[in-house]
Design an enzyme around this catalytic site. Structure first.
Site, PDB file in Angstrom:
ATOM      1  N   HIS A  46       2.972  -0.529  -1.938  1.00 22.30           N
ATOM      2  CA  HIS A  46       3.299   0.157  -0.681  1.00 22.30           C
ATOM      3  C   HIS A  46       2.315  -0.202   0.442  1.00 22.30           C
ATOM      4  CE1 HIS A  46       0.439   3.461  -1.937  1.00 22.30           C
ATOM      5  NE2 HIS A  46       0.260   3.549  -0.645  1.00 22.30           N
ATOM      6  N   ASP A  95       3.882   0.118  -8.413  1.00 25.30           N
ATOM      7  CA  ASP A  95       3.203   0.192  -7.113  1.00 25.30           C
ATOM      8  C   ASP A  95       1.989  -0.749  -7.074  1.00 25.30           C
ATOM      9  OD1 ASP A  95       2.685   0.776  -4.501  1.00 25.30           O
ATOM     10  OD2 ASP A  95       2.362   2.922  -4.780  1.00 25.30           O
ATOM     11  N   SER A 154      -5.411   3.869  -0.357  1.00 22.91           N
ATOM     12  CA  SER A 154      -4.391   3.205  -1.163  1.00 22.91           C
ATOM     13  C   SER A 154      -4.720   1.746  -1.391  1.00 22.91           C
ATOM     14  CB  SER A 154      -3.024   3.308  -0.486  1.00 22.91           C
ATOM     15  OG  SER A 154      -2.454   4.553  -0.759  1.00 22.91           O
TER      16      SER A 154
END
Lengths: 202, 319
Positions: free
Chosen positions: A51, A80, A152
């Site tokens: 992402h 992911d 992230s």
């Protein structure tokens, strides 16, 4: 008791952050905010979240501000995870030391490095809240640690600074990381696919 | 394919030793942390406090039958509710057989500002933890339900879903108290070991913690200056009676809605807590002298302290 060791503790944490920061990059893709990434190999493999790497190309910013052009070479939304290839050229990339998520115990100290809210090279300290397993293998590392969106794709490391997970999401106030065992499996599959598609001499 | 890491960081540092200490504390103390299945959502936590005696947070026990408890050894056993004390948000459960160790309890001196602490929970099969410090230690305080907590302890620590009823432990794995978010609208608070022991003793002995009761709802009000002057009152605040339980001790003694209490047991009152502090369990049946203002005139009324009736059901709040 640890009371007498607070001085060395702070010093060690600083040294750990300094070393780890050299293996963490900022990942910019078109139209998306900045995420983080981990230098997996000195040859130019960057691991991040799928992402975070949402387009084919990405700009990778090293700890010292130098920028490298990157190409997103693998993208797995289910895990992911994504890889970005950069050409280091004359730049020496510092690959992160990788630890053993299977050895993590609830209560173990963990450190997160990344770019929360766009603040470069920020460190957070916490502990392992729970390691969620599936068929005996670690599936998620949940950490009692304060993370923000820019974390992230960045590393969750153990007390020795060895990367054990890729910070992926925040759920119920907890940081959730994909264990590096999953990253290794992902990279093996990417490698196997590449080997299969490589032209062979007949 | 592991990353070709250039250098592996050295072992044996202070951070690694802290990590081992914390994981060791979780492992040791976690043996006595149980999961309590007594509500619809995720299970809550509890502590194996004494052999066969489990301490839990009152607000997490939402049914009184069919309660089961999961232990650290993976077994699940049936439990019965011994009693609950909503005023301190504690409940006590009993199990026939629990082949897990009881908690190692610390004495009160371990509760110090700045102490590194872990909150443990078992909202499922595995023990989970969060790390923080004790940020405030104060003296005895009274909860808004009238319970007495020996010390006010606030934490800089995250209490996650299912943590209420779990222990707060030090780096050695010794239990400092029971965590709950049910006493302060979600903030993490600790019920110290001494308070838990007192409540457990009473619940095990009689199944309840008796509290004195007047059956009156009161609110602090400022008295008109003229009235204070005319009656030479010691204080310009009083407690106006805003509700009176029909047939309750206050109602029976003739207290009416609108009366203003200015003194109880010869001491001026300006806060409902002043009255609550005179209503300990040992005061039941005794007479409380009150001085009130009714229609602008002072009046003395004696109330026989009753016993607070049990709450019909658990209040559904907190985590």
């Amino acid at each position: 008791m640890i009371d007498a060791s607070i001085g060395p503790l702070g010093g060690e944490l600083e040294a750990l952050a300094t070393t780890l920061r050299r293996s963490v990059v900022e990942v910019h893709t078109r139209g998306a905010g900045a995420g983080s990434g981990i230098i997996w190999s000195a040859h130019g493999v960057i691991v991040t979240n799928a992402h975070v790497a949402r387009s084919d190309h990405a700009t990778v910013v090293l700890w010292d501000g130098r920028e490298l052009d990157g190409v997103v070479t693998a993208h797995d939304p289910r895990r992911d995870l994504a890889t970005i290839a950069v050409d280091p050229g004359s730049v020496t990339l510092a690959a992160a030391a990788v630890g053993h998520p299977t050895d993590l115990r609830t209560g173990d100290v963990v450190v997160a490095l990344g770019h929360p809210w766009g603040i470069t090279g920020s460190i957070a300290l916490g502990i392992v809240h729970a390691v969620e397993t599936r068929r005996g293998a670690p599936r998620w590392i949940r950490a009692d640690i304060r993370l923000a969106p820019g974390n992230s794709g960045g590393p969750l490391a153990d007390a020795r600074g060895r990367v054990v997970g890729v910070n992926t999401l925040i759920a119920g106030g907890l940081g959730v990381a994909v264990p590096t065992t999953t990253v290794s499996r992902f990279l093996e599959q990417v490698e196997a696919r590449r080997a299969r598609s490589r032209p062979r001499a007949a | 394919m592991a990353g070709p890491s250039t250098t592996t960081p050295p072992a044996g540092g202070v951070l690694e030793s802290l990590s081992n200490d914390l994981a060791g504390a979780v492992d040791r103390a976690g043996q006595s942390v149980v999961a309590i299945h007594a509500r619809r959502r995720i299970p809550a936590s509890g502590v194996h406090w004494r052999p066969g005696i489990i301490v839990a947070a009152h607000h997490t026990i939402q049914r009184e039958e069919d309660i089961t408890i999961s232990l650290a050894d993976g077994t699940t056993v049936a439990a019965t509710l011994v009693g609950r004390d909503p005023t301190t948000d504690l409940a006590v459960l009993k199990v026939d057989e629990a082949k897990v160790p009881v908690a190692s309890l610390a004495d009160g001196s371990a509760i110090r500002v700045g102490a590194l602490v872990l909150a443990l929970g078992r909202p499922g099969s595995a023990v989970t933890a969060s790390l923080g410090v004790i940020s405030t230690v104060g003296s005895e305080w009274r909860t808004w339900h009238g319970g007495t907590i020996d010390r006010f302890v606030r934490l800089d620590l995250s209490i996650y879903d299912g943590f209420s009823g779990g222990p707060l432990v030090d780096v050695g794995g010794r239990v400092l108290g029971v965590n709950t978010s049910g006493l302060s609208r979600g903030a993490a608070l600790v019920i110290p070991v001494s308070t838990v022991n007192r409540v457990v003793d009473q619940l095990v002995k009689s199944g309840r913690v008796a509290r004195g009761y007047l059956g009156l709802g009161m609110q602090a009000v400022r008295l008109p200056a003229r009235l204070v002057e005319k009656q030479s009152l010691p204080n310009d605040v009083g407690l106006m009676v805003v509700s009176a339980e029909p047939g309750g001790p206050g109602d029976t003694a003739g207290i009416l809605i609108g009366d203003v209490l200015i003194a109880v047991a010869d001491k001026p009152v300006g806060d409902p807590a002043d009255v609550l502090s005179l209503l300990g369990g040992d005061q039941i049946g005794k007479t409380l002298s009150t001085r009130i203002i009714r229609a602008g005139e002072p009046k003395n009324v004696s109330i026989t302290i009753g016993e607070r009736p049990r709450e019909p059901r658990a209040a559904r709040r907190g985590r």
